[in-house]
Write a protein that holds these residues in place. Sequence first.
Motif, mmCIF file in Angstrom:
data_model
loop_
_atom_site.group_PDB
_atom_site.id
_atom_site.type_symbol
_atom_site.label_atom_id
_atom_site.label_comp_id
_atom_site.label_asym_id
_atom_site.label_seq_id
_atom_site.Cartn_x
_atom_site.Cartn_y
_atom_site.Cartn_z
ATOM 1 N N LEU A 111 -2.580 35.215 20.329
ATOM 2 C CA LEU A 111 -1.919 34.261 19.459
ATOM 3 C C LEU A 111 -2.842 33.843 18.311
ATOM 4 C CD1 LEU A 111 -0.177 31.979 22.108
ATOM 5 C CD2 LEU A 111 0.758 33.958 20.914
ATOM 6 N N GLY A 112 -2.242 33.618 17.152
ATOM 7 C CA GLY A 112 -3.002 33.214 15.977
ATOM 8 C C GLY A 112 -3.154 31.704 15.879
ATOM 9 N N PRO A 113 -3.864 31.232 14.861
ATOM 10 C CA PRO A 113 -4.136 29.796 14.726
ATOM 11 C C PRO A 113 -2.913 28.944 14.444
ATOM 12 C CG PRO A 113 -4.897 31.007 12.792
ATOM 13 C CD PRO A 113 -4.518 32.023 13.822
ATOM 14 N N VAL A 114 -1.775 29.572 14.090
ATOM 15 C CA VAL A 114 -0.566 28.790 13.842
ATOM 16 C C VAL A 114 -0.062 28.123 15.113
ATOM 17 C CG1 VAL A 114 1.160 30.580 14.263
ATOM 18 C CG2 VAL A 114 1.598 28.814 12.548
ATOM 19 N N HIS A 115 -0.552 28.572 16.273
ATOM 20 C CA HIS A 115 -0.118 28.007 17.546
ATOM 21 C C HIS A 115 -0.929 26.752 17.866
ATOM 22 C CE1 HIS A 115 2.423 31.504 18.659
ATOM 23 N NE2 HIS A 115 1.565 32.142 17.888
ATOM 24 N N ALA A 116 -0.766 25.736 17.025
ATOM 25 C CA ALA A 116 -1.423 24.446 17.199
ATOM 26 C C ALA A 116 -0.435 23.363 16.800
ATOM 27 C CB ALA A 116 -2.692 24.363 16.358
ATOM 28 N N ASN A 117 -0.689 22.145 17.237
ATOM 29 C CA ASN A 117 0.207 21.042 16.886
ATOM 30 C C ASN A 117 0.151 20.709 15.407
ATOM 31 O OD1 ASN A 117 -0.875 19.800 19.953
ATOM 32 N ND2 ASN A 117 1.271 20.271 19.589
ATOM 33 N N VAL A 118 -1.051 20.686 14.851
ATOM 34 C CA VAL A 118 -1.236 20.404 13.430
ATOM 35 C C VAL A 118 -1.970 21.578 12.802
ATOM 36 C CG1 VAL A 118 -2.219 18.845 11.699
ATOM 37 C CG2 VAL A 118 -1.324 17.908 13.844
ATOM 38 N N VAL A 119 -1.349 22.208 11.828
ATOM 39 C CA VAL A 119 -1.926 23.382 11.171
ATOM 40 C C VAL A 119 -2.176 23.046 9.700
ATOM 41 C CG1 VAL A 119 -1.598 25.793 10.530
ATOM 42 C CG2 VAL A 119 -0.748 24.953 12.732
ATOM 43 N N LEU A 120 -3.421 23.156 9.277
ATOM 44 C CA LEU A 120 -3.782 22.935 7.885
ATOM 45 C C LEU A 120 -3.878 24.280 7.183
ATOM 46 C CD1 LEU A 120 -4.763 21.162 5.504
ATOM 47 C CD2 LEU A 120 -7.083 21.444 6.405
ATOM 48 N N LEU A 121 -2.989 24.514 6.234
ATOM 49 C CA LEU A 121 -3.053 25.720 5.394
ATOM 50 C C LEU A 121 -3.748 25.322 4.102
ATOM 51 C CD1 LEU A 121 0.525 27.233 5.851
ATOM 52 C CD2 LEU A 121 -1.608 28.107 6.799
ATOM 53 N N ASP A 122 -5.042 25.547 4.055
ATOM 54 C CA ASP A 122 -5.834 25.112 2.912
ATOM 55 C C ASP A 122 -5.672 26.089 1.756
ATOM 56 O OD1 ASP A 122 -7.346 23.135 1.833
ATOM 57 O OD2 ASP A 122 -9.144 23.527 3.015
ATOM 58 N N GLU A 123 -5.311 25.544 0.596
ATOM 59 C CA GLU A 123 -5.082 26.350 -0.619
ATOM 60 C C GLU A 123 -4.058 27.451 -0.341
ATOM 61 O OE1 GLU A 123 -8.838 26.279 -3.431
ATOM 62 O OE2 GLU A 123 -9.391 27.173 -1.502
ATOM 63 N N ILE A 124 -2.892 27.030 0.070
ATOM 64 C CA ILE A 124 -1.842 27.958 0.491
ATOM 65 C C ILE A 124 -1.462 28.928 -0.620
ATOM 66 C CG2 ILE A 124 -0.022 26.299 -0.122
ATOM 67 C CD1 ILE A 124 1.658 27.448 2.141
ATOM 68 N N ASN A 125 -1.557 28.491 -1.875
ATOM 69 C CA ASN A 125 -1.159 29.366 -2.974
ATOM 70 C C ASN A 125 -2.194 30.450 -3.281
ATOM 71 O OD1 ASN A 125 -2.798 27.233 -3.843
ATOM 72 N ND2 ASN A 125 -2.045 27.346 -5.943
ATOM 73 N N ARG A 126 -3.273 30.518 -2.521
ATOM 74 C CA ARG A 126 -4.226 31.620 -2.676
ATOM 75 C C ARG A 126 -3.899 32.788 -1.753
ATOM 76 N NH1 ARG A 126 -7.918 30.945 -6.174
ATOM 77 N NH2 ARG A 126 -8.607 28.878 -6.823
ATOM 78 N N SER A 127 -2.953 32.615 -0.860
ATOM 79 C CA SER A 127 -2.548 33.724 -0.001
ATOM 80 C C SER A 127 -1.418 34.497 -0.682
ATOM 81 C CB SER A 127 -2.095 33.211 1.372
ATOM 82 O OG SER A 127 -1.000 32.339 1.244
ATOM 83 N N SER A 128 -1.283 35.755 -0.306
ATOM 84 C CA SER A 128 -0.278 36.614 -0.932
ATOM 85 C C SER A 128 1.130 36.197 -0.526
ATOM 86 C CB SER A 128 -0.516 38.072 -0.529
ATOM 87 O OG SER A 128 -0.264 38.239 0.856
ATOM 88 N N ALA A 129 2.100 36.684 -1.285
ATOM 89 C CA ALA A 129 3.504 36.374 -0.978
ATOM 90 C C ALA A 129 3.882 36.863 0.410
ATOM 91 C CB ALA A 129 4.402 37.011 -2.035
ATOM 92 N N LYS A 130 3.332 37.991 0.826
ATOM 93 C CA LYS A 130 3.640 38.532 2.151
ATOM 94 C C LYS A 130 3.135 37.600 3.245
ATOM 95 C CE LYS A 130 3.057 42.744 4.925
ATOM 96 N NZ LYS A 130 2.469 44.114 4.959
ATOM 97 N N THR A 131 1.951 37.065 3.048
ATOM 98 C CA THR A 131 1.399 36.136 4.038
ATOM 99 C C THR A 131 2.142 34.815 4.018
ATOM 100 O OG1 THR A 131 -0.778 37.172 3.809
ATOM 101 C CG2 THR A 131 -0.711 34.981 4.800
ATOM 102 N N GLN A 132 2.496 34.339 2.824
ATOM 103 C CA GLN A 132 3.281 33.108 2.734
ATOM 104 C C GLN A 132 4.608 33.267 3.469
ATOM 105 O OE1 GLN A 132 3.726 32.046 -1.389
ATOM 106 N NE2 GLN A 132 1.539 31.938 -1.759
ATOM 107 N N ALA A 133 5.224 34.436 3.343
ATOM 108 C CA ALA A 133 6.512 34.672 3.992
ATOM 109 C C ALA A 133 6.392 34.629 5.512
ATOM 110 C CB ALA A 133 7.078 36.023 3.553
ATOM 111 N N ALA A 134 5.211 34.956 6.029
ATOM 112 C CA ALA A 134 5.023 34.930 7.483
ATOM 113 C C ALA A 134 5.139 33.521 8.038
ATOM 114 C CB ALA A 134 3.660 35.511 7.839
#
Length: 337
Positions: A111-134
């Motif tokens: 499992l990836g880090p998204v499996h947490a109660n609080v998830v901080l996506l720092d500088e989300i607009n630096r990830s690609s569109a494909k990753t954002q879509a995930a």
Amino acid sequence: MTATTTRHDTPTSAAELAGAREVLGRLESAFGESVVGQPGLRRSLLVALLAGGHILLESLPGLAKTTAANTLATLAGSTFARIQCTPDLLPTDITGTQVYDARTGEFRTQLGPVHANVVLLDEINRSSAKTQAAMLEAMQERRVTIGGHTHALPSPFLVIATQNPIEQEGTYPLPEAQLDRFLLKELIDYPSAPDELAMLRGFTDRTLRDPAAAAPVLDVTTVRRLQDVAARIHVSDAVLRYALTIVAATRDAATYIGADRARYVECGASPRAGIAFVTAARALAVLEGRDHVLPEDVRELRHVVLRHRVLLHFDADVDGVRAEDLIDAIVDSVTAP
């Protein structure tokens, strides 16, 4: 035969409200020991937590976005994961993947880090569109699919995403579909002079608490109970119509604010905006210790609910017209009940 009243239909009691207000008061007090000032940020984070929604934070660097997210997770007794978004970040780096185990000759799910109660996506607009879509499935459905198998995310689940408004090189603007999945968008400004002085004093005399050293005030069971209390706050038909009229006015701005200003609006808010108004207003009512939503709650939430949903034409930026200015004009044109 008497119909059975479900818990969802049970009005919030005075005792529940008093208990919620007491717990939230302790949470706000403890939050202030690590994050000085920024009352708007604190209020929006608590509203998002109670409403069970996600929040997008936008500000210049160094304005306590990461500290605030870490502090909230720690005080809420929740698991916390920080994901630093970069152009080479892959979807599986967030959601998880299947790893071959040479000892057993089989694949196992990691499992990836998204499996947490609080998830901080720092500088989300630096990830690609494909990753954002995930993140779309995770944020909307509260689950992810890995190797054909669905994995539910923990409850509560809160995504706190951040972005920098001035560093645009190497960034990927968030698509409208993803923006709409954020319950709120909060803009964080520089702290006031007294708050900045208090922060500096706290740093120099070591009274400003490290979020990692804070003792939890809540646990996840308490958070879920608070969310249940918020979900049962009464919303009258008059308030529902008021929120709906505001949302509809963003789609027909010329009727409400005139063609001259309406020309800056490219697209109005989606139906999710109405849902966001209701869920966020219920959470705000709990913070205020009320068992019902007021029209003033909807008005107070107008910027955080609509600023990322009312899309503007390019010439609005050229003419210095902000989304907040148009939102204010639209809300002022709608008669409150």
